[in-house]
Design an enzyme around this catalytic site. Structure first.
Site, PDB file in Angstrom:
ATOM      1  N   ASP A   2       0.852  -1.192   0.000  1.00 58.36           N
ATOM      2  CA  ASP A   2       0.000   0.000   0.000  1.00 58.36           C
ATOM      3  C   ASP A   2       0.893   1.249   0.000  1.00 58.36           C
ATOM      4  O   ASP A   2       1.888   1.324   0.724  1.00 58.36           O
ATOM      5  CB  ASP A   2      -0.930   0.007   1.223  1.00 58.36           C
ATOM      6  N   HIS A  26     -11.250  -7.104 -12.972  1.00 56.91           N
ATOM      7  CA  HIS A  26     -11.899  -5.904 -12.426  1.00 56.91           C
ATOM      8  C   HIS A  26     -13.295  -6.264 -11.912  1.00 56.91           C
ATOM      9  O   HIS A  26     -14.192  -6.555 -12.697  1.00 56.91           O
ATOM     10  CB  HIS A  26     -11.993  -4.809 -13.487  1.00 56.91           C
ATOM     11  N   HIS A  80     -12.289  -1.324  -7.096  1.00 56.65           N
ATOM     12  CA  HIS A  80     -11.807  -2.605  -7.625  1.00 56.65           C
ATOM     13  C   HIS A  80     -11.478  -3.388  -6.354  1.00 56.65           C
ATOM     14  O   HIS A  80     -10.676  -2.895  -5.533  1.00 56.65           O
ATOM     15  CB  HIS A  80     -10.574  -2.350  -8.511  1.00 56.65           C
ATOM     16  N   HIS A  83     -10.293  -5.124  -3.181  1.00 57.42           N
ATOM     17  CA  HIS A  83      -8.971  -5.348  -2.586  1.00 57.42           C
ATOM     18  C   HIS A  83      -9.164  -5.656  -1.113  1.00 57.42           C
ATOM     19  O   HIS A  83     -10.057  -5.114  -0.469  1.00 57.42           O
ATOM     20  CB  HIS A  83      -8.045  -4.148  -2.784  1.00 57.42           C
ATOM     21  N   HIS A 134      -7.147  -5.480   2.396  1.00 58.40           N
ATOM     22  CA  HIS A 134      -5.980  -4.945   3.094  1.00 58.40           C
ATOM     23  C   HIS A 134      -5.415  -6.041   4.002  1.00 58.40           C
ATOM     24  O   HIS A 134      -6.163  -6.654   4.778  1.00 58.40           O
ATOM     25  CB  HIS A 134      -6.380  -3.746   3.958  1.00 58.40           C
TER      26      HIS A 134
HETATM   27  P1  5GP Z   1      -9.781   1.692   0.073  1.00 59.09           P
HETATM   28  O1  5GP Z   1      -9.979   2.913   0.910  1.00 59.09           O
HETATM   29  O2  5GP Z   1     -10.418   1.799  -1.293  1.00 59.09           O
HETATM   30  O3  5GP Z   1     -10.138   0.423   0.805  1.00 59.09           O
HETATM   31  O4  5GP Z   1      -8.223   1.547  -0.096  1.00 59.09           O
HETATM   32  C1  5GP Z   1      -7.493   1.991  -1.194  1.00 59.09           C
HETATM   33  C2  5GP Z   1      -6.054   1.800  -0.809  1.00 59.09           C
HETATM   34  O5  5GP Z   1      -5.286   1.897  -1.986  1.00 59.09           O
HETATM   35  C3  5GP Z   1      -5.542   2.869   0.174  1.00 59.09           C
HETATM   36  O6  5GP Z   1      -5.033   2.223   1.329  1.00 59.09           O
HETATM   37  C4  5GP Z   1      -4.475   3.599  -0.625  1.00 59.09           C
HETATM   38  O7  5GP Z   1      -3.365   3.976   0.162  1.00 59.09           O
HETATM   39  C5  5GP Z   1      -4.108   2.587  -1.687  1.00 59.09           C
HETATM   40  N1  5GP Z   1      -3.671   3.179  -2.948  1.00 59.09           N
HETATM   41  C6  5GP Z   1      -4.320   4.148  -3.660  1.00 59.09           C
HETATM   42  N2  5GP Z   1      -3.656   4.425  -4.788  1.00 59.09           N
HETATM   43  C7  5GP Z   1      -2.558   3.612  -4.791  1.00 59.09           C
HETATM   44  C8  5GP Z   1      -1.469   3.464  -5.712  1.00 59.09           C
HETATM   45  O8  5GP Z   1      -1.379   4.109  -6.748  1.00 59.09           O
HETATM   46  N3  5GP Z   1      -0.533   2.541  -5.387  1.00 59.09           N
HETATM   47  C9  5GP Z   1      -0.620   1.789  -4.237  1.00 59.09           C
HETATM   48  N4  5GP Z   1       0.379   0.896  -4.028  1.00 59.09           N
HETATM   49  N5  5GP Z   1      -1.613   1.916  -3.360  1.00 59.09           N
HETATM   50  C10 5GP Z   1      -2.573   2.825  -3.623  1.00 59.09           C
HETATM   51 ZN    ZN Z   2      -9.955  -2.397 -11.918  1.00 58.09          ZN
END
Ligand code: 5GP
Ligand code: ZN
Length: 106
Positions: free
Chosen positions: A31, A47, A97, A99, A101
């Site tokens: 992340d 996707h 998309h 994911h 953590h």
């Molecule tokens: P969400 O809030 O959608 O569950 O988490 C998105 C996660 O993607 C966040 O923890 C953010 O730091 C991570 N993230 C967003 N853009 C990028 C990127 O370009 N590269 C990487 N490695 N992580 C990203």
């Molecule tokens: Zn996607």
């Protein structure tokens, strides 16, 4: 592949990332804004916007995400870990998309 999706673009290597692990269905990257000493994102290569959008055709894909978490847990410092997945904006989802953590390393 969705050209407007940052994770699809990472999977296609249009955007660089630090890859931790990979199999046919799943990519794991660091992340960019870690919330724990170890913070990885387990991302299906297909996707799918969120868990609600999975279908029965995605059964193998869905199990691959969890089995990838199990594989990561064998890595140094990763044997105790948390998984979380934000589904929907109100729950904090920013990238649409799927994911998971993977947080570890305390
Ligand atoms: P969400 O809030 O959608 O569950 O988490 C998105 C996660 O993607 C966040 O923890 C953010 O730091 C991570 N993230 C967003 N853009 C990028 C990127 O370009 N590269 C990487 N490695 N992580 C990203
Ligand atoms: Zn996607």
């Amino acid at each position: 592949m969705n050209k407007d999706c940052i994770f699809c673009r990472i999977i296609d290597q249009e955007i660089p990332s630090q890859v931790i692990a990979e199999d046919n269905n799943v990519l794991v990257i660091k992340d960019i804004n870690p919330q724990a000493p170890i913070h990885y994102l387990i991302i299906p290569k297909k996707h799918v916007v969120d868990i609600g959008a999975l279908t029965v055709q995605d059964t193998h894909l869905a199990s691959s995400l969890l089995l990838m978490a199990q594989k990561l847990s064998t890595f140094p410092g990763c044997d105790q870990f948390k998984l979380h997945s934000n589904n929907g904006p109100a729950a904090g989802q920013v990238v649409f998309h799927i994911h998971i953590h993977f947080l570890a390393g305390w």
